[in-house]
Every structure is written in structure tokens, then in C-alpha cells.
Design an enzyme around this catalytic site. Structure first.
Site, PDB file in Angstrom:
ATOM      1  N   SER A 183       0.800  -1.229   0.000  1.00 45.55           N
ATOM      2  CA  SER A 183       0.000   0.000   0.000  1.00 45.55           C
ATOM      3  C   SER A 183       0.831   1.278   0.000  1.00 45.55           C
ATOM      4  O   SER A 183       0.316   2.339  -0.320  1.00 45.55           O
ATOM      5  CB  SER A 183      -0.954   0.018   1.197  1.00 45.55           C
ATOM      6  OG  SER A 183      -0.248   0.216   2.395  1.00 45.55           O
ATOM      7  N   LYS A 237       0.760   4.768   6.718  1.00 44.58           N
ATOM      8  CA  LYS A 237       0.168   5.592   5.655  1.00 44.58           C
ATOM      9  C   LYS A 237       0.760   6.999   5.726  1.00 44.58           C
ATOM     10  O   LYS A 237       1.472   7.350   6.667  1.00 44.58           O
ATOM     11  CB  LYS A 237      -1.356   5.701   5.810  1.00 44.58           C
ATOM     12  CG  LYS A 237      -2.099   4.381   5.895  1.00 44.58           C
ATOM     13  CD  LYS A 237      -2.094   3.610   4.616  1.00 44.58           C
ATOM     14  CE  LYS A 237      -2.804   2.271   4.812  1.00 44.58           C
ATOM     15  NZ  LYS A 237      -2.527   1.340   3.754  1.00 44.58           N
TER      16      LYS A 237
END
Length: 194
Positions: free
Chosen positions: A54, A97
């Protein structure tokens, strides 16, 4: 001669070590090392491993990172910081993230994949590709006083704030800032956030 014998005996006595005192000394030493290690891991930094894609191309599956925890004890996370957080309460899982939206801001992603903060286009080029699915950010999301909006750099292969599963990330769930990559050897170095 008797004085020399007395001096020799006292020197021998000094060389003898009390086994109880030596054991006690080792116990205190080991306890100190354990306490110091716990304090460092709990308050200063910890090692974490990237699991998944990701954050490609910035981070790749299997990268070993040091996450530092001190800067957020003295200041707030900033836009584009790469953070490690727990996506939901009582989770043993951690996500990594990039911060896109800050507390109090509104975030929206249009059908072309453009990100808007407070109605203005966000200039950034961290995304690996154009966002295909804005998810819950297709409508304006207003962040609370302690909430952040995060995205993975691999925008079309990331479970992030666009999903109900992650949603807005609260300040309390942030563990720290990804600071340095320590593995693989060819990629060792500080991570760029801004």
C-alpha cells in the site's frame, strides 16, 4: 615480617568476592537493561516491518523501519508525514500511511482523483497513480480536532481513510513517525516526509 603478612592477608581479602553481592549486582544490572529497553521501545522508538504494497513506491513489502515516537510527544503530526497507527481500538495490527488531511480541514477527492483540502487542490505527487476510487471522500469529509485523513502512496491498492474500515485516524491511535529504513541493506536511509 608480621606487618608484611598482615598486608598480604588484607590484599587477599580484598580480592575475594562475596558471591551474594556479585549475584545481586548482576540482578540489578539485568533489571536496569530490561527497564531501559522497555522505556526506549515504549517512549522513543520501535522497529516495524512493512507488510503489503500500500505504500509502494516509497516503501515496499518487507522493509524494516524504525518508528520514532518522540517528535509527536512535543509537536503535532504534519501533512505528508508517514505515520504508523492502529486502525481501530484493541487492534494488534498496525498500518503505515501518509497524512493528507489535518485536524479541522475538509477533504474531498473528485472523480478524476484530485484531492481537495478546504476546497483547494492539493499539490502533491506521492501517489503511485491516479486515484480511481475516492470511496467515502467522494463527499466532503470534515476532520475533527484530533483527526487525520491518511492515504497509502499506492492509492489504488491501499486500505486507508477512504474506507469505513479505517476512516479518520485519531491522534491517540498514532504510534509514531516512520523515521529510517534499516533493511534491506541497499535501501538504508532516512525517509523523506515533506
Amino acid at each position: 615480617m608480621s606487618r608484611e603478612k598482615e598486608q598480604g592477608n588484607s590484599a587477599d581479602e580484598e580480592k575475594k568476592v562475596d558471591p551474594k553481592r556479585e549475584i545481586l549486582s548482576w540482578i540489578f544490572y539485568i533489571a536496569f537493561v530490561i527497564l531501559a529497553t522497555w522505556l526506549i521501545l515504549h517512549y522513543v522508538g520501535q522497529r516495524t516491518v512493512v507488510d503489503g504494497s500500500s505504500m509502494n513506491d516509497t516503501l515496499t513489502d518487507g522493509d524494516n523501519l524504525i518508528v520514532e515516537k518522540l517528535s509527536y510527544r512535543f509537536g503535532d503530526p504534519e501533512r505528508f508525514d508517514i505515520i504508523v497507527f492502529q486502525p481501530y481500538e484493541d487492534s494488534s495490527e498496525y498500518y503505515i500511511k501518509r497524512i493528507i488531511g489535518l485536524p479541522g480541514e475538509t477533504v474531498r477527492i473528485d472523480e478524476d482523483g484530485n484531492i481537495y483540502i478546504n476546497g483547494e487542490l492539493l499539490e502533491e505527487d506521492y501517489g503511485k497513480e491516479t486515484i480511481e476510487n475516492p470511496g467515502r471522500a467522494s463527499e466532503e469529509i470534515t476532520l475533527g480536532e484530533d483527526e487525520y485523513f491518511v492515504l497509502g502512496d499506492n492509492r489504488n491498492n491501499s486500505t486507508d481513510s477512504r474506507t469505513e474500515r479505517v476512516g479518520n485516524v485519531s491522534r491517540d491511535s498514532i504510534v509514531g513517525k516512520a523515521w529510517v529504513r534499516i533493511w534491506p541493506l541497499g535501501s538504508i536511509g532516512l525517509l523523506t516526509h515533506q
